[in-house]
Design a protein around this motif. Sequence first.
Motif, PDB file in Angstrom:
ATOM      1  N   ALA A 160       0.537  -0.971   0.464  1.00  0.00           N
ATOM      2  CA  ALA A 160      -0.285   0.247   0.153  1.00  0.00           C
ATOM      3  C   ALA A 160       0.813   1.359   0.037  1.00  0.00           C
ATOM      4  CB  ALA A 160      -1.273   0.288   1.271  1.00  0.00           C
ATOM      5  N   ALA A 161       2.244   1.231   0.044  1.00  0.00           N
ATOM      6  CA  ALA A 161       2.791   2.464   0.096  1.00  0.00           C
ATOM      7  C   ALA A 161       4.315   2.699  -0.742  1.00  0.00           C
ATOM      8  CB  ALA A 161       3.677   1.978   1.308  1.00  0.00           C
ATOM      9  N   GLN A 162       4.086   3.534  -1.203  1.00  0.00           N
ATOM     10  CA  GLN A 162       5.140   4.477  -2.528  1.00  0.00           C
ATOM     11  C   GLN A 162       6.194   3.932  -2.115  1.00  0.00           C
ATOM     12  OE1 GLN A 162       3.564   4.620  -5.338  1.00  0.00           O
ATOM     13  NE2 GLN A 162       1.185   4.691  -4.700  1.00  0.00           N
ATOM     14  N   TRP A 163       7.476   2.956  -2.849  1.00  0.00           N
ATOM     15  CA  TRP A 163       8.581   2.784  -2.666  1.00  0.00           C
ATOM     16  C   TRP A 163       9.473   3.983  -3.145  1.00  0.00           C
ATOM     17  CZ3 TRP A 163      10.032   0.255   1.587  1.00  0.00           C
ATOM     18  CH2 TRP A 163       9.449  -0.648   2.671  1.00  0.00           C
ATOM     19  N   HIS A 164      10.568   4.030  -2.394  1.00  0.00           N
ATOM     20  CA  HIS A 164      11.954   4.563  -2.900  1.00  0.00           C
ATOM     21  C   HIS A 164      12.924   3.956  -2.651  1.00  0.00           C
ATOM     22  CE1 HIS A 164       9.434   7.941  -4.947  1.00  0.00           C
ATOM     23  NE2 HIS A 164       8.931   8.654  -4.148  1.00  0.00           N
ATOM     24  N   ILE A 165      14.176   3.650  -3.089  1.00  0.00           N
ATOM     25  CA  ILE A 165      15.027   2.571  -2.620  1.00  0.00           C
ATOM     26  C   ILE A 165      16.236   3.779  -2.643  1.00  0.00           C
ATOM     27  CG2 ILE A 165      16.444   0.646  -3.486  1.00  0.00           C
ATOM     28  CD1 ILE A 165      13.166   0.166  -2.545  1.00  0.00           C
ATOM     29  N   LEU A 166      17.040   3.939  -1.916  1.00  0.00           N
ATOM     30  CA  LEU A 166      18.135   4.555  -1.394  1.00  0.00           C
ATOM     31  C   LEU A 166      18.105   5.021  -0.379  1.00  0.00           C
ATOM     32  CD1 LEU A 166      17.056   8.605  -2.519  1.00  0.00           C
ATOM     33  CD2 LEU A 166      15.562   6.976  -0.743  1.00  0.00           C
ATOM     34  N   ASP A 167      20.319   5.845  -0.345  1.00  0.00           N
ATOM     35  CA  ASP A 167      20.160   5.318   1.013  1.00  0.00           C
ATOM     36  C   ASP A 167      19.976   6.505   1.620  1.00  0.00           C
ATOM     37  OD1 ASP A 167      22.563   6.342   2.806  1.00  0.00           O
ATOM     38  OD2 ASP A 167      23.624   5.005   1.850  1.00  0.00           O
TER      39      ASP A 167
END
Length: 370
Positions: free
Chosen positions: A63-70
């Motif tokens: 259900a969340a909007q994901w962003h993959i980063l440090d």
Amino acid sequence: MSSPDPQVRAARNHSTPGGSRGPVVAVTGAATGVGALLTERLAASDEVKQVVAIDERRGECDAAQWHILDVRDPAIADKLRGADVVVHLALDLDLGSDAAARTAYNVRGTQTVLTASAAAGVRRVVLCTSSMVYGALPDNELPLSEDAELRATAEATGVGDLLEIERLARRAPRAHPGLNVTVVRPAVLVGGTDTALTRYFESPRLLVVAGSRPAWQFCHVEDLCSALEYAVLEKVDGELAVGCDGWLEQEEVEELSGIRRMELPSAVALGAAARLHRIGLTPSPAGDLAYTMYPWVVSGSRLHDAGWRARWTNEEVLAELLEEVAGRHTVAGRRLGRKDATAAGAAGATVALLGAAAVVRRARKARRRV
């Protein structure tokens, strides 16, 4: 100024099934631990419009909007545009982490998140440290108020990082006018956690330093997530201490756990802990012992005044902790295999705490052979 991230912009224009026009909330460290639990909780809330999840890998909350980063990447500012609140939970408090690398990650990550949040127009950042920042001292009041002086030192695992995060939190509103920073400080956190304090209950005997006055207060991760949600929804702000109501005396802990004590003089216990840590036999520095010697119980009055209540009692959390650590064997903070633990027993624990002369000699010989 660049426009909000398309996913966040879409979220701001979309109400939840319950018709909420609540905040868009970004959570860092969202794939694991407390971050994952909070992400799921907020995503299911009718009072939250959308959750933006940020981590170095994708978590399980669809259900969340994901962003993959440090979180140390300045590009995080673009991912935060359009968010109303940021909850920063991407911290490394692993006992096995290199101390310098851990500090670099924790401090730089918090600095970046605060700066990026201000640049993105976020109105509130919620940070999570620990009630350990108050320090464990013999003259502490029972319980401590949120306004009590932070008297901890950097001698315990990760506490130096947490104190620096607290300093960054105090400076941020001055450096970034309009940015509200809320700090949540849980007591001994239990529920899938591994810390020097949870490992205390994996030992064959509970170490008690002669003349000390321990007082145990726990915080279940579910209650921490509930408190963080209160902060997200602006039901309370400022510095917030969170934990179960009241505390347990050492004698109550021993009776409830069924684990007997091993009492040592202060100089012996602290000296042995320092030596064992110095030669690399245990992950915990001697400073961790203070938190098992003296009280650092908190009142949680600000959350209580706002209507929040802990759902778990100290007795219930201790029972869950004991269930979690069942089958694990720790001596002086160091995990042992089942065979080693059986051989060690209470006598082995005493030997380890007194300096484990034979073990120390073997370790020194091994270093000379390398």
